[in-house]
Structures are given as C-alpha cells and as structure tokens.
Design an enzyme around this catalytic site. Structure first.
Site, PDB file in Angstrom:
ATOM      1  N   HIS A 206     -44.817 -42.870 -14.557  1.00  0.00           N
ATOM      2  CA  HIS A 206     -45.461 -41.848 -15.392  1.00  0.00           C
ATOM      3  C   HIS A 206     -46.947 -41.796 -15.057  1.00  0.00           C
ATOM      4  O   HIS A 206     -47.582 -42.832 -14.886  1.00  0.00           O
ATOM      5  CB  HIS A 206     -45.258 -42.208 -16.873  1.00  0.00           C
ATOM      6  CG  HIS A 206     -45.667 -41.122 -17.820  1.00  0.00           C
ATOM      7  ND1 HIS A 206     -46.985 -40.847 -18.103  1.00  0.00           N
ATOM      8  CD2 HIS A 206     -44.929 -40.248 -18.544  1.00  0.00           C
ATOM      9  CE1 HIS A 206     -47.028 -39.837 -18.974  1.00  0.00           C
ATOM     10  NE2 HIS A 206     -45.794 -39.458 -19.258  1.00  0.00           N
ATOM     11  N   CYS A 244     -45.143 -35.594 -15.547  1.00  0.00           N
ATOM     12  CA  CYS A 244     -45.544 -35.283 -16.920  1.00  0.00           C
ATOM     13  C   CYS A 244     -46.622 -34.205 -16.827  1.00  0.00           C
ATOM     14  O   CYS A 244     -47.764 -34.488 -16.451  1.00  0.00           O
ATOM     15  CB  CYS A 244     -46.069 -36.523 -17.640  1.00  0.00           C
ATOM     16  SG  CYS A 244     -46.582 -36.174 -19.343  1.00  0.00           S
ATOM     17  N   HIS A 271     -41.349 -34.542 -17.850  1.00  0.00           N
ATOM     18  CA  HIS A 271     -41.871 -34.348 -19.216  1.00  0.00           C
ATOM     19  C   HIS A 271     -42.587 -33.007 -19.209  1.00  0.00           C
ATOM     20  O   HIS A 271     -43.540 -32.829 -18.453  1.00  0.00           O
ATOM     21  CB  HIS A 271     -42.906 -35.428 -19.567  1.00  0.00           C
ATOM     22  CG  HIS A 271     -42.334 -36.776 -19.802  1.00  0.00           C
ATOM     23  ND1 HIS A 271     -43.133 -37.864 -20.066  1.00  0.00           N
ATOM     24  CD2 HIS A 271     -41.061 -37.210 -19.845  1.00  0.00           C
ATOM     25  CE1 HIS A 271     -42.360 -38.929 -20.245  1.00  0.00           C
ATOM     26  NE2 HIS A 271     -41.105 -38.565 -20.114  1.00  0.00           N
ATOM     27  N   ASP A 316     -41.935 -32.733 -23.863  1.00  0.00           N
ATOM     28  CA  ASP A 316     -42.781 -33.878 -24.201  1.00  0.00           C
ATOM     29  C   ASP A 316     -43.337 -33.651 -25.608  1.00  0.00           C
ATOM     30  O   ASP A 316     -42.763 -32.895 -26.384  1.00  0.00           O
ATOM     31  CB  ASP A 316     -43.859 -34.054 -23.129  1.00  0.00           C
ATOM     32  CG  ASP A 316     -44.270 -35.515 -22.955  1.00  0.00           C
ATOM     33  OD1 ASP A 316     -43.705 -36.378 -23.645  1.00  0.00           O
ATOM     34  OD2 ASP A 316     -45.157 -35.800 -22.135  1.00  0.00           O
ATOM     35  N   HIS A 317     -44.403 -34.311 -25.918  1.00  0.00           N
ATOM     36  CA  HIS A 317     -44.947 -34.289 -27.283  1.00  0.00           C
ATOM     37  C   HIS A 317     -44.923 -32.888 -27.911  1.00  0.00           C
ATOM     38  O   HIS A 317     -45.207 -31.903 -27.240  1.00  0.00           O
ATOM     39  CB  HIS A 317     -46.400 -34.782 -27.292  1.00  0.00           C
ATOM     40  CG  HIS A 317     -46.577 -36.033 -26.503  1.00  0.00           C
ATOM     41  ND1 HIS A 317     -47.779 -36.436 -26.027  1.00  0.00           N
ATOM     42  CD2 HIS A 317     -45.681 -36.964 -26.113  1.00  0.00           C
ATOM     43  CE1 HIS A 317     -47.640 -37.568 -25.360  1.00  0.00           C
ATOM     44  NE2 HIS A 317     -46.364 -37.908 -25.397  1.00  0.00           N
ATOM     45  N   TYR A 330     -43.807 -36.683 -31.918  1.00  0.00           N
ATOM     46  CA  TYR A 330     -42.358 -36.793 -31.735  1.00  0.00           C
ATOM     47  C   TYR A 330     -41.552 -36.292 -32.925  1.00  0.00           C
ATOM     48  O   TYR A 330     -40.501 -36.829 -33.250  1.00  0.00           O
ATOM     49  CB  TYR A 330     -41.973 -38.235 -31.371  1.00  0.00           C
ATOM     50  CG  TYR A 330     -42.403 -38.569 -29.962  1.00  0.00           C
ATOM     51  CD1 TYR A 330     -41.656 -38.127 -28.876  1.00  0.00           C
ATOM     52  CD2 TYR A 330     -43.580 -39.269 -29.713  1.00  0.00           C
ATOM     53  CE1 TYR A 330     -42.062 -38.388 -27.587  1.00  0.00           C
ATOM     54  CE2 TYR A 330     -43.995 -39.534 -28.416  1.00  0.00           C
ATOM     55  CZ  TYR A 330     -43.226 -39.094 -27.354  1.00  0.00           C
ATOM     56  OH  TYR A 330     -43.627 -39.344 -26.072  1.00  0.00           O
TER      57      TYR A 330
HETATM   58 MN   LIG Z   1     -45.309 -37.788 -20.727  1.00  0.00          MN
END
Ligand SMILES: [Mn+2]
Length: 354
Positions: A206, A244, A271, A316-317, A330
């Site tokens: 990552h 990501c 991500h 992702d987030h 999350y």
């Molecule tokens: Mn990520």
C-alpha cells in the site's frame, strides 16, 4: 473486477448481511484486529474468520493488513525471526485459501490524518490532513492526538500497545535513511516472495498516506518512481501493488492514469477514492465522485479497464453520513454509495468501449 468491501471482523459494527445487500459485492477484505505486527496468524483463527464470512454466503477476498514488525523495517538483529513468522502467516493463509495480502512498509506512522471527524458544509464527517498541524507537533503527541478522535473504534496502526512503546520505536529508526529502509525492504521481499510463488499468495504493498515524509522519517512508496523501484526487486506477479488512488492522489504531482499505464500489470488490489486539495499538503477525503474532488475517477477506472485489471477492488474510506455511528472512514452508507458509483463507471466504460 471483484467488488469487495473492507470488514473489521468481530470488531465491526456493520453486519455482513448489510454488506451483502450492496449489489454485486460478493466478498470482504478482512482482518484479525487482535494481531500485532510480528504475530503468527494461526490456521484456526483464520478459518474462524473465514467461516464467519462464508456463513453469510460471502468470500474472504484477502487480508488487510498483515502488518510488518518494526524489526524488519528497521533491519535489527531480530528481523529474521519476524520474517519467519511472516512467512508462516503466508503459509497459514494459503492453507485457508486466502491468497491476497495488503501491507505497507512505513516507519512508525502507517496512515495519518489530522482530523477524523471534520464536519463539511452538508454535515457529513470527513477525514482531513493538514501538514501545518503536524509541523507544530512532536512525534510523540501524534498517537494520542489521533486516538482521541476514533470514537472508541479500533483503528489498525493506532493500537495502545504501539503508543506505549513509542519512545523505543523512535530510537529503533534512529539513523534509518531512505536507502537503508529500501534495503531492508529488499531483504524482506527476497525472503517472502519465493514463499508466495510456492503458495500462490499475492502481496500488495500500500502506498504512503500521505505520500510524503513526516517528521523526517523516510518513505519509499510515495510516487511512480518509488513504485518502479519497488517492483524492480522481483518480477514475480505475486510481488505487486495496492493501487490506493486517494493515498497517491493526495500529491497533485502524482498522475494516477500515468501510474496505472506504467505499472498497471502489477496491481494486485485497488482502493478507490477521491481527494479534494485544500492547499499545500492539505486535503480532504471527499465523496467518491469526480465532481466532489480533484481526481478524475472516470479516467482512473478507464485506465484500470484498459490495463485489464480484474482483481479485488473496493471503495476506500467514506464519509460518515445519515447519522451513522461509524468507525472514521469506514461507515456503511457512504462506502456503499461509493461502490455503486464505481460499478456505474465500470459499466459505462465497458459499454462505451464496444
Ligand atoms: Mn487505501
């Protein structure tokens, strides 16, 4: 693409049944929150997680993260012991047919945001990073500063146990240059990738989040040049990347489409999220839509399709919205909106390309 969703296991307040109700989401990327860096993940524990997920009719698509012990990153005398543990975890995951591991190789601070609950104009809560706040702090203050904002949820990388050992962690990395960190990474990859080749487990490093150095600790996963150097260590397809978009995308100099074009064949996991630039080294994790941030999410998805990516991808987030009591980044609702958007982009791109 294999549409997936991060799920924190027994420590997650989102029921798997809710995740399964998101169309086409057939699996989750899981974790064992009780595992500290360096621990062996036992077969029985992995199987228990897997069975919990399979009991809901879903798959365990992979693990994030199997964290790397600081002895490996700092290259101390204990590193071989912890690499052996890591190898045992790879073998145990393979035995349970779990074949994707996301991990990172960053000293001390894995990921960092300065505000986990920034209230936006519409009342949604977003994650924000502002370098000027960090510039006015000591490294030792950061753990408690972040922990105060987690609303009681466990966040990987911010465990009490690591906070307690902060000063010894700090001295461990004394004198570790960028070159030294990279050498230590190469040493780890040399030992681990042959085991991945034998067992069919894909590793996916990552990127740094944010993608620049903090408090002078070196970072080796910040940009295309770094990713190319990492990939040059082994030609094995099991030595790959987690793309990501939000982590790399927080640096306006990182062109995600170019990155995908150049190293797309080595992406093992994606991500997907957007960021909004708020100033020099300051950004907000916004809603996934292109129009809400500075990344062109359509172009990113199109580049992934063009390079033939067909692995595990997850939103992702997300923001915290609709009054949800959620682990920062999350929650269920905004990530579900995000993956619906991703699937819409994907369908449009496939149909346009015909
Ligand atoms: Mn990520």
């Amino acid at each position: 693409m294999k549409w997936s969703f991060r799920w924190y296991g027994e420590g997650d307040n989102i029921p798997l049944q809710y995740v399964k109700q998101i169309p086409e989401v057939t699996g989750v990327v899981g974790t064992l929150l009780n595992k500290l860096p360096g621990d062996v993940w036992e077969v029985a524990e992995i199987n228990e997680l897997k069975q919990t997920i399979e009991a809901e009719g879903m798959n365990l698509d992979g693990i994030e993260s199997v964290s790397i012990h600081d002895a490996i990153k700092a290259g101390t005398d204990e590193r071989d012991y912890y690499i052996d543990n890591y190898i045992q975890t790879i073998r145990n995951l393979a035995e349970c047919d779990v074949k994707l591991i996301c991990y990172s190789f960053k000293p001390i601070f894995g990921w960092l945001k300065t505000n986990l609950n920034y209230e936006d104009f519409d009342g949604s809560l977003n994650l924000v990073y502002d370098q000027s706040i960090i510039d006015n702090m000591e490294p030792s203050e950061v753990f408690s500063y972040v922990q105060k904002q987690t609303k009681g949820f466990a966040l990987s990388g911010w465990e009490e146990e690591r906070l307690a050992k902060f000063n010894s962690l700090l001295s461990l990395y004394d004198g570790i240059t960028r070159e030294k960190l990279f050498d230590n990474y190469a040493y780890f990859i040399d030992k681990v990738i042959p085991v991945c080749d034998e067992t069919g487990v894909k590793m996916a490093i990552h990127p740094d989040d944010p993608p620049w150095e903090i408090f002078g600790f070196p970072r080796i996963t910040k940009n295309l040049e770094d990713l190319k150097a990492i990939l040059s260590l082994s030609d094995s397809p099991n030595h790959g990347l987690t793309l990501c978009t939000g982590s790399l995308g927080a640096d306006p100099d990182n062109d995600l489409v170019q990155i995908i074009k150049e190293v797309g064949d080595r992406i093992n996991f994606v991500h997907f999220r957007n960021v909004e630039f708020l100033g020099e080294q300051k950004f907000k994790e916004c809603a996934h839509y292109s129009i809400r941030g500075n990344l062109d999410m359509y172009a990113i998805m199109e580049a992934l399709v063009e390079v033939g990516f067909n692995g595990v991808i997850r939103p992702d987030h997300g923001r915290t919205i609709w009054g949800e009591n959620a682990r920062p980044g999350y929650g269920l609702y905004d990530r579900a909106i995000g993956i619906g958007y991703m699937q819409g982009l994907h369908e449009a791109i496939l149909k346009n390309s015909k």
